[in-house]
Scaffold this motif. Structure first.
Motif, mmCIF file in Angstrom:
data_model
loop_
_atom_site.group_PDB
_atom_site.id
_atom_site.type_symbol
_atom_site.label_atom_id
_atom_site.label_comp_id
_atom_site.label_asym_id
_atom_site.label_seq_id
_atom_site.Cartn_x
_atom_site.Cartn_y
_atom_site.Cartn_z
ATOM 1 N N VAL A 1 59.955 65.505 -5.226
ATOM 2 C CA VAL A 1 60.615 65.318 -3.931
ATOM 3 C C VAL A 1 61.593 64.141 -3.958
ATOM 4 N N GLU A 2 61.748 63.544 -5.130
ATOM 5 C CA GLU A 2 62.751 62.495 -5.289
ATOM 6 C C GLU A 2 64.124 63.140 -5.466
ATOM 7 N N ALA A 3 65.147 62.328 -5.353
ATOM 8 C CA ALA A 3 66.505 62.804 -5.621
ATOM 9 C C ALA A 3 66.649 62.981 -7.141
ATOM 10 N N GLU A 4 67.851 63.310 -7.628
ATOM 11 C CA GLU A 4 68.098 63.482 -9.066
ATOM 12 C C GLU A 4 67.560 62.266 -9.804
ATOM 13 N N PRO A 5 66.655 62.460 -10.759
ATOM 14 C CA PRO A 5 65.971 61.330 -11.370
ATOM 15 C C PRO A 5 66.876 60.451 -12.230
ATOM 16 N N PRO A 6 66.861 59.143 -11.983
ATOM 17 C CA PRO A 6 67.624 58.198 -12.806
ATOM 18 C C PRO A 6 66.819 57.835 -14.054
ATOM 19 N N GLN A 7 67.464 57.173 -15.016
ATOM 20 C CA GLN A 7 66.750 56.726 -16.206
ATOM 21 C C GLN A 7 66.099 55.365 -15.990
ATOM 22 N N VAL A 8 66.642 54.588 -15.086
ATOM 23 C CA VAL A 8 66.081 53.262 -14.767
ATOM 24 C C VAL A 8 65.840 53.206 -13.270
ATOM 25 N N VAL A 9 64.670 52.757 -12.903
ATOM 26 C CA VAL A 9 64.370 52.554 -11.487
ATOM 27 C C VAL A 9 64.035 51.080 -11.299
ATOM 28 N N ARG A 10 64.850 50.383 -10.545
ATOM 29 C CA ARG A 10 64.629 48.955 -10.295
ATOM 30 C C ARG A 10 63.399 48.762 -9.405
ATOM 31 N N ALA A 11 62.748 47.634 -9.579
ATOM 32 C CA ALA A 11 61.495 47.368 -8.865
ATOM 33 C C ALA A 11 61.626 47.585 -7.362
#
Length: 198
Positions: free
Chosen positions: A83-93
């Motif tokens: 249910v997240e948007a297009e998954p990024p490679q890095v997710v900041r805290a």
């Protein structure tokens, strides 16, 4: 009414994540060709509760969501990643998805960048003192889990065996049956959960 059902609470106003989660739960049911009655039979959750969950009128507790994940054969982390948007490679805290179950005293942070096709992920869990969450069955049989306690003490029951895991300790297991997570106190427990799909 099952105990997990009793813990479902009216949502004060659904977040964007909760709205997408409700829609995804409805979509999973429809994809399988199940009526609400059929899902109620399989999950042992009442039809009215399921209907309200899918419409976003109530937020699911950890136990209730765990039961639905079992029926849909996917880990909770994968369901939330879907249910997240297009998954990024890095997710900041500061942008990691956090889901809270206030009634049971559980907070779950998705640390790994979400991606439904990946087999492993890291989740941070925080349980307040006295919090006690039980899952009837794993979402996927044979799910591998590593629990590394960062602060406090966590009692983990896996397939009927109780493990007390303290700060710095790591517990590894494959899950075939029920599990239970309990914070005996006196303070909260914070832990990293590594999940690997079989």
């Amino acid at each position: 009414m099952r105990e997990a059902e009793k813990l479902a609470s009216p949502a004060p106003g659904p977040s964007a994540l909760e709205t997408r989660l409700a829609a995804r739960l409805a979509e999973l049911r429809v994809q399988r060709g199940w009526s609400l009655d059929e899902l109620a039979r399989r999950s042992e959750i009442s039809r009215s509760t399921l209907s309200r969950l899918e419409r976003g009128e109530i937020s699911p507790t950890a136990a209730l969501l765990g039961r639905l994940c079992t029926v849909y054969e996917r880990p909770m982390s994968r369901l939330l990643a879907e249910v997240e948007a297009e998954p990024p490679q890095v997710v900041r805290a500061g942008t990691q998805a956090v889901w809270r179950d206030e009634q049971s005293g559980f907070e779950r942070r998705s640390v790994s960048p979400p991606h439904p096709a990946l087999r492993g992920e890291i989740v941070e869990g925080i349980l307040r003192p006295g919090a006690d969450i039980a899952y009837d069955a794993p979402p996927v049989a044979g799910l591998e889990q590593h629990i590394w306690v960062l602060e406090g003490t966590l009692e983990v029951t896996v397939d009927g065996h109780l493990h007390e895991v303290g700060a710095g300790d790591c517990l590894r297991f494959r899950l075939w049956g029920g599990s239970r997570f309990r914070c005996p106190g006196p303070g909260p427990v914070r832990y990293a959960l590594l999940v690997v799909l079989p």
